[in-house]
Design an enzyme around this catalytic site. Sequence first.
Site, short mmCIF file in Angstrom:
data_model
loop_
_atom_site.label_atom_id
_atom_site.label_comp_id
_atom_site.label_asym_id
_atom_site.label_seq_id
_atom_site.Cartn_x
_atom_site.Cartn_y
_atom_site.Cartn_z
N ARG A 110 0.05 -8.72 13.85
CA ARG A 110 -0.54 -7.75 12.79
C ARG A 110 -1.45 -8.33 12.06
NH1 ARG A 110 4.47 -5.27 10.51
NH2 ARG A 110 3.34 -4.16 9.30
N ARG A 148 11.88 -5.70 4.23
CA ARG A 148 11.73 -4.36 4.10
C ARG A 148 12.59 -3.70 4.81
NH1 ARG A 148 5.76 -2.10 5.29
NH2 ARG A 148 6.24 -3.19 7.30
N ARG A 150 11.55 -2.14 10.54
CA ARG A 150 10.77 -1.63 11.37
C ARG A 150 10.83 -2.45 12.66
NH1 ARG A 150 5.56 -0.22 8.08
NH2 ARG A 150 4.38 -1.24 9.77
N LYS A 162 0.94 -1.03 -0.06
CA LYS A 162 -0.10 0.08 0.02
C LYS A 162 1.04 1.23 0.00
CE LYS A 162 -2.00 -1.10 4.20
NZ LYS A 162 -1.13 -2.28 4.43
N ARG A 213 -8.94 1.49 9.72
CA ARG A 213 -8.58 0.22 10.17
C ARG A 213 -9.82 -0.52 10.75
NH1 ARG A 213 -3.01 0.51 9.11
NH2 ARG A 213 -2.06 -0.83 10.10
P1 AP5 Z 1 4.86 -1.42 1.72
O1 AP5 Z 1 4.38 -0.66 0.57
O2 AP5 Z 1 5.72 -0.94 2.85
O3 AP5 Z 1 3.58 -2.13 2.38
P2 AP5 Z 1 2.25 -1.72 3.10
O4 AP5 Z 1 1.10 -2.45 2.32
O5 AP5 Z 1 2.47 -0.20 3.20
O6 AP5 Z 1 2.71 -2.34 4.66
P3 AP5 Z 1 2.72 -1.84 6.01
O7 AP5 Z 1 3.40 -2.99 6.78
O8 AP5 Z 1 3.26 -0.70 6.22
O9 AP5 Z 1 1.10 -2.06 6.27
P4 AP5 Z 1 0.71 -2.03 7.84
O10 AP5 Z 1 -0.66 -1.67 7.43
O11 AP5 Z 1 0.92 -3.07 8.62
O12 AP5 Z 1 1.61 -0.73 8.64
P5 AP5 Z 1 1.24 0.59 9.09
O13 AP5 Z 1 2.72 1.25 8.94
O14 AP5 Z 1 0.15 1.26 8.34
O15 AP5 Z 1 5.76 -2.61 1.21
C1 AP5 Z 1 6.38 -4.01 2.10
C2 AP5 Z 1 7.60 -4.28 1.33
O16 AP5 Z 1 7.43 -5.00 0.04
C3 AP5 Z 1 8.55 -3.22 1.08
O17 AP5 Z 1 9.74 -3.63 1.21
C4 AP5 Z 1 8.52 -2.77 -0.61
O18 AP5 Z 1 9.79 -2.28 -0.95
C5 AP5 Z 1 8.17 -4.25 -1.11
N1 AP5 Z 1 6.90 -4.11 -2.03
C6 AP5 Z 1 5.69 -3.26 -1.99
N2 AP5 Z 1 5.13 -3.36 -3.29
C7 AP5 Z 1 5.86 -4.44 -3.95
C8 AP5 Z 1 5.46 -5.29 -5.15
N3 AP5 Z 1 4.28 -4.71 -5.73
N4 AP5 Z 1 6.17 -5.96 -5.53
C9 AP5 Z 1 7.32 -6.52 -4.77
N5 AP5 Z 1 7.83 -5.80 -3.67
C10 AP5 Z 1 6.86 -4.83 -3.30
O19 AP5 Z 1 0.77 0.39 10.49
C11 AP5 Z 1 1.74 0.11 11.56
C12 AP5 Z 1 1.10 0.16 12.92
O20 AP5 Z 1 0.60 1.49 13.06
C13 AP5 Z 1 -0.05 -0.60 13.05
O21 AP5 Z 1 0.15 -1.96 13.53
C14 AP5 Z 1 -0.76 0.13 14.32
O22 AP5 Z 1 -0.45 -0.08 15.43
C15 AP5 Z 1 -0.65 1.61 13.88
N6 AP5 Z 1 -1.50 2.03 13.16
C16 AP5 Z 1 -1.41 2.35 11.66
N7 AP5 Z 1 -2.76 2.94 11.30
C17 AP5 Z 1 -3.42 2.69 12.14
C18 AP5 Z 1 -4.87 2.98 12.53
N8 AP5 Z 1 -5.69 3.42 11.10
N9 AP5 Z 1 -5.62 2.51 13.27
C19 AP5 Z 1 -5.16 2.08 14.52
N10 AP5 Z 1 -3.70 1.75 14.31
C20 AP5 Z 1 -2.93 2.04 13.47
#
Ligand code: AP5
Length: 218
Positions: A171, A127, A160, A13, A88
């Site tokens: 997660r 990552r 991370r 994403k 979420r």
């Molecule tokens: P990446 O693009 O980083 O993936 P992502 O879907 O953004 O994954 P996240 O782990 O960031 O999502 P998340 O929802 O768990 O974490 P968030 O930060 O929101 O890609 C991943 C890897 O793959 C990278 O290395 C990239 O290079 C590679 N890649 C990407 N696309 C590719 C492709 N097409 N082909 C090949 N390789 C590829 O949340 C973290 C924490 O914050 C949560 O656990 C929670 O505690 C808190 N939080 C955040 N938002 C909320 C909310 N709305 N409500 C409550 N708590 C929240």
Amino acid sequence: MRLILLGPPGAGKGTQADVLSSKFKIPHISTGDILREAVREGSQIGKSAKSFMDRGELVPDDIVIKIVVERFTKKDSAGGFILDGFPRTKRQAEDLDKALNSKDISIDRVLYFKTSPETIISRLSGRRICPKCNAIYHIKNNPPQKDNFCDKCGAKLYQREDDKEETIKKRLKVYEKTEEELIDYYKNRGILKEVSGDLGVEKLFRSLIDSFKKDGLV
Ligand code: AP5
């Protein structure tokens, strides 16, 4: 254009949000990035959020909703925005709708990144992130030119805290609990589009652009 990107951790994403943000010149609003920055700064929000994030749990709705509403009412979001990692929970989705309605605006498309478990594990374990500009790398799929340093700003990359195996499992469990109700919520509004998170970055980007064109969004 106003977009929401939904999908499991590691679906890509954040990566697509970055390319779409550059293409359409609209801000990428990632609640994860905003919260990680708050933790690094040691702000009140960061202190409240840290323990939830370290455990792979969701940060309480009230904190996250406030952050997002404040962010998308900033001037740079007037022409559109991309929400990544928000909403979420159903409560977050409902409060987002209320805030958007009060400004007479709405979401154009919710992109649901359907992604296989194998892809998720391999992406999250490789990552690497830039602490300064939030650029996202992968040790195999998208390595930086100079090992461990950001191509864009030169800062040293890091892994991370929540990309450790045990926290990844947690997660994913947390994600699975609310996935269905969020998908149904947006399906009922007729704005949900399923895309394959397993596709490579370029291929997925091109398919998104094609679908926006087909639907008259661009
Ligand atoms: P990446 O693009 O980083 O993936 P992502 O879907 O953004 O994954 P996240 O782990 O960031 O999502 P998340 O929802 O768990 O974490 P968030 O930060 O929101 O890609 C991943 C890897 O793959 C990278 O290395 C990239 O290079 C590679 N890649 C990407 N696309 C590719 C492709 N097409 N082909 C090949 N390789 C590829 O949340 C973290 C924490 O914050 C949560 O656990 C929670 O505690 C808190 N939080 C955040 N938002 C909320 C909310 N709305 N409500 C409550 N708590 C929240």
